[in-house]
Structures are given as C-alpha cells and as structure tokens.
Design a protein around this motif. Structure first.
Motif, PDB file in Angstrom:
ATOM      1  N   ALA A  43       0.839  -1.212   0.000  1.00 44.43           N
ATOM      2  CA  ALA A  43       0.000   0.000   0.000  1.00 44.43           C
ATOM      3  C   ALA A  43       0.870   1.256   0.000  1.00 44.43           C
ATOM      4  CB  ALA A  43      -0.927  -0.005   1.217  1.00 44.43           C
ATOM      5  N   THR A  44       1.924   1.226   0.806  1.00 45.79           N
ATOM      6  CA  THR A  44       2.808   2.396   0.855  1.00 45.79           C
ATOM      7  C   THR A  44       3.467   2.612  -0.497  1.00 45.79           C
ATOM      8  OG1 THR A  44       3.275   1.866   3.166  1.00 45.79           O
ATOM      9  CG2 THR A  44       4.718   3.461   2.115  1.00 45.79           C
ATOM     10  N   ALA A  45       3.989   1.532  -1.074  1.00 46.06           N
ATOM     11  CA  ALA A  45       4.667   1.655  -2.372  1.00 46.06           C
ATOM     12  C   ALA A  45       3.699   2.218  -3.412  1.00 46.06           C
ATOM     13  CB  ALA A  45       5.189   0.285  -2.812  1.00 46.06           C
ATOM     14  N   THR A  46       2.471   1.741  -3.382  1.00 46.41           N
ATOM     15  CA  THR A  46       1.481   2.213  -4.348  1.00 46.41           C
ATOM     16  C   THR A  46       1.200   3.702  -4.136  1.00 46.41           C
ATOM     17  OG1 THR A  46       0.537  -0.002  -4.184  1.00 46.41           O
ATOM     18  CG2 THR A  46      -0.746   1.626  -5.389  1.00 46.41           C
ATOM     19  N   ALA A  47       1.106   4.087  -2.860  1.00 40.32           N
ATOM     20  CA  ALA A  47       0.865   5.504  -2.563  1.00 40.32           C
ATOM     21  C   ALA A  47       2.050   6.366  -3.006  1.00 40.32           C
ATOM     22  CB  ALA A  47       0.604   5.681  -1.064  1.00 40.32           C
ATOM     23  N   VAL A  48       3.248   5.876  -2.786  1.00 36.75           N
ATOM     24  CA  VAL A  48       4.440   6.644  -3.180  1.00 36.75           C
ATOM     25  C   VAL A  48       4.478   6.818  -4.704  1.00 36.75           C
ATOM     26  CG1 VAL A  48       6.967   6.661  -3.229  1.00 36.75           C
ATOM     27  CG2 VAL A  48       5.774   5.955  -1.156  1.00 36.75           C
ATOM     28  N   ARG A  49       4.148   5.747  -5.402  1.00 32.39           N
ATOM     29  CA  ARG A  49       4.135   5.843  -6.875  1.00 32.39           C
ATOM     30  C   ARG A  49       3.177   6.952  -7.331  1.00 32.39           C
ATOM     31  NH1 ARG A  49       2.529   2.818 -10.738  1.00 32.39           N
ATOM     32  NH2 ARG A  49       4.221   2.773 -12.239  1.00 32.39           N
ATOM     33  N   LYS A  50       2.063   7.038  -6.646  1.00 36.77           N
ATOM     34  CA  LYS A  50       1.090   8.074  -7.036  1.00 36.77           C
ATOM     35  C   LYS A  50       1.665   9.462  -6.812  1.00 36.77           C
ATOM     36  CE  LYS A  50      -2.973   5.199  -6.864  1.00 36.77           C
ATOM     37  NZ  LYS A  50      -4.251   4.841  -6.240  1.00 36.77           N
ATOM     38  N   HIS A  51       2.434   9.605  -5.732  1.00 35.08           N
ATOM     39  CA  HIS A  51       3.083  10.899  -5.496  1.00 35.08           C
ATOM     40  C   HIS A  51       4.050  11.250  -6.622  1.00 35.08           C
ATOM     41  CE1 HIS A  51       1.964  12.388  -1.519  1.00 35.08           C
ATOM     42  NE2 HIS A  51       1.599  11.136  -1.307  1.00 35.08           N
ATOM     43  N   LEU A  52       4.649  10.225  -7.193  1.00 37.52           N
ATOM     44  CA  LEU A  52       5.678  10.474  -8.213  1.00 37.52           C
ATOM     45  C   LEU A  52       5.094  10.604  -9.620  1.00 37.52           C
ATOM     46  CD1 LEU A  52       8.321   7.866  -6.937  1.00 37.52           C
ATOM     47  CD2 LEU A  52       8.494  10.368  -6.770  1.00 37.52           C
ATOM     48  N   MET A  53       3.812  10.258  -9.739  1.00 34.92           N
ATOM     49  CA  MET A  53       3.231  10.115 -11.075  1.00 34.92           C
ATOM     50  C   MET A  53       3.296  11.404 -11.911  1.00 34.92           C
ATOM     51  SD  MET A  53       2.075   7.916 -13.127  1.00 34.92           S
ATOM     52  CE  MET A  53       1.605   6.456 -12.195  1.00 34.92           C
ATOM     53  N   ASP A  54       2.938  12.528 -11.305  1.00 35.81           N
ATOM     54  CA  ASP A  54       2.946  13.773 -12.086  1.00 35.81           C
ATOM     55  C   ASP A  54       4.340  14.099 -12.587  1.00 35.81           C
ATOM     56  OD1 ASP A  54       0.246  14.334 -12.061  1.00 35.81           O
ATOM     57  OD2 ASP A  54       0.339  15.372 -10.119  1.00 35.81           O
ATOM     58  N   SER A  55       5.317  13.959 -11.705  1.00 28.90           N
ATOM     59  CA  SER A  55       6.689  14.266 -12.111  1.00 28.90           C
ATOM     60  C   SER A  55       7.173  13.307 -13.193  1.00 28.90           C
ATOM     61  CB  SER A  55       7.652  14.156 -10.926  1.00 28.90           C
ATOM     62  OG  SER A  55       7.247  15.005  -9.902  1.00 28.90           O
ATOM     63  N   TRP A  56       6.744  12.071 -13.054  1.00 27.06           N
ATOM     64  CA  TRP A  56       7.159  11.066 -14.038  1.00 27.06           C
ATOM     65  C   TRP A  56       6.609  11.426 -15.421  1.00 27.06           C
ATOM     66  CZ3 TRP A  56       4.556   5.956 -15.469  1.00 27.06           C
ATOM     67  CH2 TRP A  56       5.423   5.127 -16.171  1.00 27.06           C
ATOM     68  N   MET A  57       5.318  11.755 -15.442  1.00 26.68           N
ATOM     69  CA  MET A  57       4.700  12.078 -16.732  1.00 26.68           C
ATOM     70  C   MET A  57       5.281  13.360 -17.303  1.00 26.68           C
ATOM     71  SD  MET A  57       0.847  10.790 -15.942  1.00 26.68           S
ATOM     72  CE  MET A  57       0.264  10.766 -17.611  1.00 26.68           C
ATOM     73  N   LYS A  58       5.519  14.314 -16.417  1.00 26.33           N
ATOM     74  CA  LYS A  58       6.055  15.582 -16.900  1.00 26.33           C
ATOM     75  C   LYS A  58       7.486  15.407 -17.434  1.00 26.33           C
ATOM     76  CE  LYS A  58       6.261  20.490 -15.959  1.00 26.33           C
ATOM     77  NZ  LYS A  58       7.395  20.634 -16.835  1.00 26.33           N
ATOM     78  N   THR A  59       8.257  14.591 -16.764  1.00 32.03           N
ATOM     79  CA  THR A  59       9.629  14.352 -17.236  1.00 32.03           C
ATOM     80  C   THR A  59       9.594  13.757 -18.640  1.00 32.03           C
ATOM     81  OG1 THR A  59      10.388  14.017 -14.966  1.00 32.03           O
ATOM     82  CG2 THR A  59      11.816  13.180 -16.709  1.00 32.03           C
ATOM     83  N   GLN A  60       8.683  12.816 -18.846  1.00 31.55           N
ATOM     84  CA  GLN A  60       8.586  12.207 -20.179  1.00 31.55           C
ATOM     85  C   GLN A  60       8.143  13.228 -21.215  1.00 31.55           C
ATOM     86  OE1 GLN A  60       6.827   8.103 -20.249  1.00 31.55           O
ATOM     87  NE2 GLN A  60       6.551   8.533 -18.081  1.00 31.55           N
ATOM     88  N   GLN A  61       7.152  14.038 -20.833  1.00 25.91           N
ATOM     89  CA  GLN A  61       6.663  15.053 -21.768  1.00 25.91           C
ATOM     90  C   GLN A  61       7.764  16.044 -22.128  1.00 25.91           C
ATOM     91  OE1 GLN A  61       4.012  15.249 -23.614  1.00 25.91           O
ATOM     92  NE2 GLN A  61       3.594  13.248 -22.713  1.00 25.91           N
ATOM     93  N   ASP A  62       8.470  16.507 -21.103  1.00 28.35           N
ATOM     94  CA  ASP A  62       9.548  17.478 -21.344  1.00 28.35           C
ATOM     95  C   ASP A  62      10.639  16.872 -22.213  1.00 28.35           C
ATOM     96  OD1 ASP A  62       8.095  19.158 -19.787  1.00 28.35           O
ATOM     97  OD2 ASP A  62       9.484  19.198 -18.078  1.00 28.35           O
ATOM     98  N   MET A  63      10.871  15.598 -21.995  1.00 25.00           N
ATOM     99  CA  MET A  63      11.895  14.927 -22.795  1.00 25.00           C
ATOM    100  C   MET A  63      11.480  14.853 -24.262  1.00 25.00           C
ATOM    101  SD  MET A  63      13.158  10.994 -22.385  1.00 25.00           S
ATOM    102  CE  MET A  63      11.584  10.314 -22.863  1.00 25.00           C
TER     103      MET A  63
END
Ligand code: BZD
Length: 820
Positions: A43-63
């Motif tokens: 559950a914690t890992a899943t919650a942490v992934r959600k915290h990272l999701m916006d940055s992850w998507m934005k990094t890909q978009q910026d790339m």
C-alpha cells in the motif's frame, strides 16, 4: 531509527496514513485490521508511486517535447536493491512514512523488511547501472534504463554442512511487485531464426519465430530534482498464435513448445560474471532486450509516424552499451533503419555510429564476448549478413589507414578461418562513437593492451570515466548516523547533491571531539551489524574487535585466497606461540561472495573459508582474538548494513585485473581504511585520500608483467616465507577438512604450480602491511582521523560526478531545463 529529511512533500503524516488506508482498501481489499506488514508495504509503495506520477509524466513530456537529448542506458543487469526507502527519500516522504506506519500500528522495520530484494545483476556492473540511473534522475537528465525483467535473479546462496555453496532459485516475484507497472499496450515484437531471401533486389528476413516483449516500467525518482525517469525492463511472453497448432503438429504439447521457449528468454539471469559461456539463450536474451529497446525509443520519440526522419535519432537519444551484452543492438539498428525504414547503408551507418557508445568493464580476455558466427547466423541470419558487411567495410577502411597487414588481421570483427566468430568488443569499438574504461588505470590498459590496435587507429574515441556510487543509497540510507554527523559538521545537507562538499570535513579530522563522535558512529554501526548478524545468521560478533571486510564476487583474480591464507597464518602464529596472544589485535574477518555455479576453484575457496571459520570458532586458544564469518547470500541489503560497520576494507586484487571496483568507493565514503593494491580505482582513491591514509602493498602492473615474463614459479614463494608455507600446508594436511587431504588438493596444487594471479608472490608484502595496520589500529584517535580524511576526500567518487563526466565526454547532453 529515524531519518532526518527535510520533508519536501507537503503531505502530512496523517494524510499519508490515509493514503495508505486508501490503497489497502481500494487496491488490495484489506482492512487495516486484517493487514500484514507486507500489505502495508504494498500500500505504501502504491501511494508513493502516485506521489511520483505527475513528475514522471512531466519528465517524459519534457523529454519528448524539448530539445534535450536523452540517454538510453542499455544494460543486461540492474542491481537495484530494495526500493521503498529510496523512493521515500526521493519523494520527501520518509518522516511521514515512519509516523504514518506507527499510527497504523505497525513496525516500520517490518514493513521495510517485507520487500523482497530484486537481484537482477551479478555484481559491480549491475550495481553501477543502478547507481547511474539514480544519478541521471537526480541531475535531471532525461534517461531510460533498458534491460530485462528476469523472473529469477541471481541465485540465493546457501552453505551446506560441509561449507559448500548451494545455489537456490531466486523467485523474487512470488509476492506482489508494486513498483513495476506492466504496460501491455507498449509491447514489441522480437523476431528470431528463419532465413534471408532476395525479394525485388532486397534482402528480406523471414523469421521463424517471434517473442512478445512487454515492458515493465519502474519509476526512477531523482533526489531533490523533481524529475522521475524510467527503468524499462522487458519481459518475454509468447504470442498466442493458434496456427502453431495447425502447423503440421498433431501433439498439443509439441505445439506449445515454442511458446514455452519464448518465455524462457527472460526467465533467468546468467550467474557467470566473468566467463562467457557462449550459450544460445544468452544471445537470445541480448537480442531480445536490445531490439525491443531500440524499437521502443523510436516509438517514444517519433510515435507511430510511418516515415519518421530517423536521421535525427542521434539527437533524440544516445545509447550507452553497458559492456558487450547489448552490442547486438548495433547490427539491429542497422537492420531497422535499412529493412524497416528503407534507408541506404551509408545513412544507416551514419545514424548508428552516432547513436552508440561502449563501456568496457573488464581486463580479463576471457570476459570479452565472442559469438560463433554460426550461432548468430542461426538465430539472427540477417544480422550476420550485416555484421559481415560491417567487417568488410571496416577492413577496407583500415587498408586506407594503415599498411600494417598483421594489425588489420588482428582487428577483424569477424574472425577468418573455418569457424569464424564475432568479437563483440571490436564491433562496439568500431561502431561506437566513444569507448571508455571505468577507472584511469583501466582506461589506460584498454588503450595500451586490450584494445590497443583500436586506440592506435581511432585515438579520439577513447576516454575514461571513473566509476562512482550513489551517496543517497550508500551513505544517507545505509549510514544515517554518519550522514547526520556530516550534516552537523558541514552545517548543511547539500553534500548529498554535491559530494565534493565533503572536502570541508577535512579540518574536523584534527578536532578530537569530532573524531570521537565519528568513532562513536562507527562503533554504533558495528553494534547494529552485530545485532543484524545475530538475528539473520546466528553469528556472535564482538563489536570491540576490528571489522575487516572483503565483499565481492568470488574470483581468483580478486584473491580471496590471499586473505584467507593470511588468516590461517595468523591462526598458526597464535597456536604456535610465535605471536603472543596479548599482542594480537582482535579481528573479525567478514567475507561476502557468490561464486559462479560452474567455477570450481572459486567454490572450493568458499568451502575453505567456511571451514577455516569453523575450526577457528571451535578453538578456545584464539577465542576473542580471531574470528571469521561468511554471511551467506551477500546482497545489496547486507552491503548496506556491513559497509558502514567496516573499519578495514580489503581491495587486494592482482594489479591490472580489477577494472575499477566500486565497493572500495563505498567503503572510503563510509569511513573505512583500505588495504589494497595499485589496481582499478584504488589508484585514484589513494591519490585523493592521501598515501598516508591508505595501506598500499603488492606488485604493480609492471612488476606483474615482468614476473609473468620471467616464468613465475609460485613454489619459490612458498619455500621462502615460512608463514605462507605453514598456511598452505595446513590447507593441504586436512586441518580444515577433518583430516582429509583430498578436499582442497586441487586448490593447493593450483597455488603451488600455477597461481595465475600471483597470490603467493604478494603474500609477504600483504602480511607486512597487516602489521602496520595493527600498529595504527592501536591508536584509535589516529585511525579515525585517517578514516575521516577518507570520507572528506572521496566526494569525487559520487556517481553524480561519473554521470557529469559522461555528459561532457561521451553523451554531449545535459539536464532538462528547469522552470523557475
Ligand atoms: O564492473 C565489474 C568489474 O569487475 C569491476 O571492476 C567494476 O567496478 C564494475 C563496474 O564497472 N564487472 C562486472 O561486474 N562484470 C559483470 O558483472 C559481468 C556480468 C555478466 C557477464 C560478464 C561480466
């Protein structure tokens, strides 16, 4: 244990606890009352992934949308270690985690322990890849790690009653892997076998079978960078093609065989870390991930465009070949460009050579991969044609560059003669833009010896990038005590992003109060490791003894034998009264090592170490003075406990054999002193920390070469040093095998007649330096001063610095722009 992090995330502990409850309910379907630590972990890992999701998507978009060239790190291995604490650290949620888990009524350590460590690598090469992707993300450089999601990682090591290594399967995916996201929609088809036919003047590959490559994506969060990159590991699946059943096959089981075989491709990590076995499955693995990754990169940057302009490909992404394992990607990119996109040879060659760079990680000739051309032809017939053409072009080019025919012949990518083979290191050196070694000495030896002809002809390609390690995992997470002390000493925690700041600790080495605090941290880490060793292995360690550690793959060139022979000689000295018990510096000698399952002498060395440990343990005469332990199944988790607890680090390979070493860097950064030869990165560590703060011994590369030339005879050294003679005689006479003289006979015979890595020749010097070590150790204040100087001067060995060097010397790119 609390970890002080400046909480970057604005989420409160109570909110984070709610997020965990939410995941428990909506993802896992369990109540907090039903939950086990493993549920909280998921559950914690899943919650942490959600915290990272916006940055992850934005990094890909910026790339994709920006103009910053990305890095594709192609590696058959990523030895990541556990993810939870690292992800919490990099998302600024560490404090919230500890508080939230407590609020939920759980023990944080139990939650952390619920994660199973993925062992998707053998050793240094795989761990380096993991450190590099951490640093790429922390520096904000857009990057992909590309590799294989093996179903079975490096084997789980056990020891049997006789002390022999037993390999058990490492089925690391038995429980949920909350970090990996399977992306079925972004699969790739990877073809194999068949033949090449001529169609309308073109060579056309008609493959016989195909494998479905499915990406499993792992987020790679940067530390304080706001960027999250991707580690994309491919899983092999079969295609559910029914025509297999009608393909003249009457038996269902026969018909599904190809499907079973397809899934075998990502089933297991090869546990050989230095000898190539030339196995078909291994080549299949290499092609599988290289092909899928190249196609994936084209998809990422050009979408589904039918006629993309791939001449811009090298401006979008640069690929680093982590040793020769992904080098089949070179002919693959040629094939993609020519066969799939219709480019002519020269354009394809231009794109390909601009795209790839090659890192070599070895100096052992047997570790340079060579594939029989017949095998490549059978598995990848079109690629063999392309390799032949590359070789022809290369030979032609060389004829224009040198008159030295012997040299041209030596440089063949495809060897001549009856059973030709393909030299992958040569292919990479010719086709790659840059070729680098992993430490100054190693890069020099590559130029002077291993790849000399290539560096003569293409000097500009060759460069060095000295390895590094991530301070986030190997200092902050592994050594919270020292990290807090450093932050206190420097008045800032910025050193975790700029490790050269450690230099400012130097004056504190003269401050006795600081030195004592440092010594206390080390002692506490020893106690922590002793507790761990007790509960995990049942060992009883005395933290007041010197912790003397040798952790690395078991290999003759690394010379674990030198260490154990010295231990045996010391044991004999105490037993015989030659050395007074009260003069002995009490030591705990700790080994950690896996041997390749087929490596006979390496496995025998493990058995010897275990039995020396046992004999010493049962001998009251040496009680409290000497102890040997060999925690089985050495892995990243054990490394994170053991390195901070170590006082003396053993880096004793034969000079000219260890490409770099990276544990040497971790040890220096965690305040251990090193005893070592002038090999690999030891040379640079010693230069930086100062000769007075490093225990150097043994022959140099030149001396080793001379000794080979003068027909090295190990028996002479055996005769000349009575301590050495006694030690070897004890191994031979059954002291460590219940009187059986046969058990170690092959090892003894090898030492006395071959000793390829000159353990015996360096023995006396090794003993002498150990005496100096003991003298210094008696003065704890001085010892710890030197240890602090090691920490202060090792900032260079951050993998952030390695990545910056790659950016400047090899990749010619940098971070994504930041929005301020
Ligand atoms: O790579 C190691 C070298 O031995 C070290 O000196 C060096 O520090 C590290 C990182 O550069 N090489 C390996 O770890 N090699 C392998 O693991 C390996 C794996 C499969 C096949 C061949 C080699």
């Amino acid at each position: 244990m609390t970890e002080l992090t400046a909480p970057k995330s604005s989420v409160t502990a109570a909110q984070f606890a709610d997020e965990i409850r939410n995941e428990l309910k909506y993802t896992q379907g369990v109540t907090p009352e039903q939950a086990k630590p493993a549920d909280i972990y998921v559950a914690t890992a899943t919650a942490v992934r959600k915290h990272l999701m916006d940055s992850w998507m934005k990094t890909q978009q910026d790339m994709i949308n920006g103009n910053t060239k990305a890095v594709g790190y192609l590696s058959a291995e990523f030895l990541m270690g556990k993810q939870l604490r690292n992800a919490l650290l990099n998302s600024g949620l560490t404090d919230q985690f500890y508080a939230a888990v407590k609020e939920l009524g759980f023990d944080a350590q139990e939650v952390i322990d619920a994660e199973y460590e993925p062992g998707l690598g053998n050793g240094g090469l795989g761990r380096l890849a993991a450190c590099f992707i951490d640093s790429l993300a922390s520096l904000g450089v857009p990057a992909f790690g590309y590799g294989i999601q093996y179903r079975y990682g490096i084997f789980r090591q056990e020891f049997d009653e006789e002390g022999r290594q037993v390999e058990r399967p490492d089925y690391w995916l038995t429980n949920e892997d909350p970090w990996g996201h399977i992306d079925y929609a972004r699969d790739q088809r990877v073809n194999f076998g068949g033949e090449v036919v001529e169609e309308a003047g073109k060579r056309v590959w008609k493959p016989a079978w195909a494998v479905r490559a499915i990406p499993v994506d792992y987020m790679v969060p940067g530390y304080e960078s706001g960027r999250v990159n991707t580690l994309r590991l491919w899983q092999a699946r079969s295609y559910d093609e029914f025509d297999l059943l009608t393909f003249n096959k009457s038996e269902y089981l026969d018909a599904v065989k190809p499907q079973v075989k397809a899934e075998d491709i990502s089933k297991i990590l090869y546990p050989e870390d230095s000898t190539e076995v030339g196995k078909e499955l291994r080549l299949e693995q290499q092609y599988f991930f290289a092909s899928a990754s190249l196609h994936d990169a084209i998809r990422v940057f050009y979408g589904d465009a039918e006629k993309p302009d791939l001449t811009t490909f090298p401006d979008k992404i640069t690929f680093q070949l982590n040793d020769t394992h992904p080098v089949i990607g070179i002919p693959e990119l040629m094939r993609i460009l020519i066969d799939e996109y219709g480019y002519d040879w020269d354009t394809a060659w231009d794109i390909t050579t601009k795209t790839f760079n090659y890192t070599c990680h070895t100096l052992l000739p047997e570790a340079l991969e060579v594939w029989p051309a017949s095998l490549i032809g059978k598995l990848l017939p079109r690629h063999l044609e392309i390799i032949e053409k590359i070789n022809d072009q290369f030979m032609h080019e060389l004829e224009g560059l040198t008159d030295d025919e012997a040299k041209i012949e030596r440089m063949r990518i495809l060897t001549a003669g009856e059973n030709p083979s393909v030299r992958m290191a040569y292919l990479a050196s010719y086709a790659g833009s840059h070729v680098n070694g992993v430490a100054e000495l190693h890069s020099q030896l590559l130029k002077d010896v291993t790849l000399r002809d290539f560096s003569d002809i293409y000097p500009a390609k060759f460069t060095n990038v000295t390895n590094g390690v991530t301070p986030r995992r190997f200092m902050k997470l592994a050594n919270p005590g020292l990290s807090a002390l450093i932050t206190e000493g420097l008045g800032t925690d910025k050193w975790l992003e700029d490790l050269e700041l450690l230099k400012n600790l130097e004056p504190l080495a003269q401050d006795d109060e600081f030195v004592k605090k440092f010594a206390k941290v080390k002692y506490d880490n020893k106690v922590r490791f002793a507790d761990f060793a007790k509960s995990e292995y049942g060992f009883k360690l005395d933290p007041t003894t010197m912790f003397d550690t040798m952790i690395k793959r078991l290999h003759e060139y690394k010379r674990q034998a030198l260490k154990i022979l010295e231990v045996i000689a010391t044991y004999a000295d105490i037993k015989s009264g030659k050395v007074k018990v009260e003069d002995v510096t009490p030591r705990t000698v700790i080994f950690g090592a896996k041997a390749a399952p087929g490596y006979y002498l390496a496995k025998m060395t493990i058995q010897l170490i275990n039995n020396v440990a046992k004999v010493i343990d049962n001998d009251p005469d040496v009680m409290g003075k000497l102890k040997v332990v060999f925690p089985w199944n050495y892995n990243i988790r054990v490394a994170q406990m053991l390195i901070p607890a170590t006082e003396l680090d053993e880096q004793i390979s034969q000079a000219g054999k260890e490409a770099s070493g990276t544990s040497n860097m971790k040890f220096a950064l965690n305040g251990a002193l090193t005893v070592g030869t002038l090999d690999g990165a030891n040379v640079e560590i010693r230069e930086r920390v100062g000769a007075d703060n490093f225990f150097l011994f043994g022959m140099t590369v030149d001396e080793v070469d001379k000794m080979y030339e003068s027909n090295y005879d190990p028996a002479k050294f055996y005769e000349a040093d009575p301590r050495l003679k006694t030690a070897i005689d004890m191994v031979a006479d059954g002291t460590f095998s219940n009187g059986d003289k046969e058990t170690y006979a092959p090892l003894v015979s090898d030492w006395l007649t071959k000793d390829w890595f000159m353990t015996l020749a360096d023995f006396t010097a090794y003993h002498d330096i150990q005496s100096q070590i003991e003298t210094l150790y008696a003065d704890q204040l001085e010892w710890n001063r030197k240890a602090i100087l090691n920490v202060a001067n090792s900032g260079y060995f951050s993998s952030d610095r390695s990545i910056e060097d790659y950016l400047d010397r090899v990749w010619m790119t940098g971070p994504l722009p930041t929005e301020k």
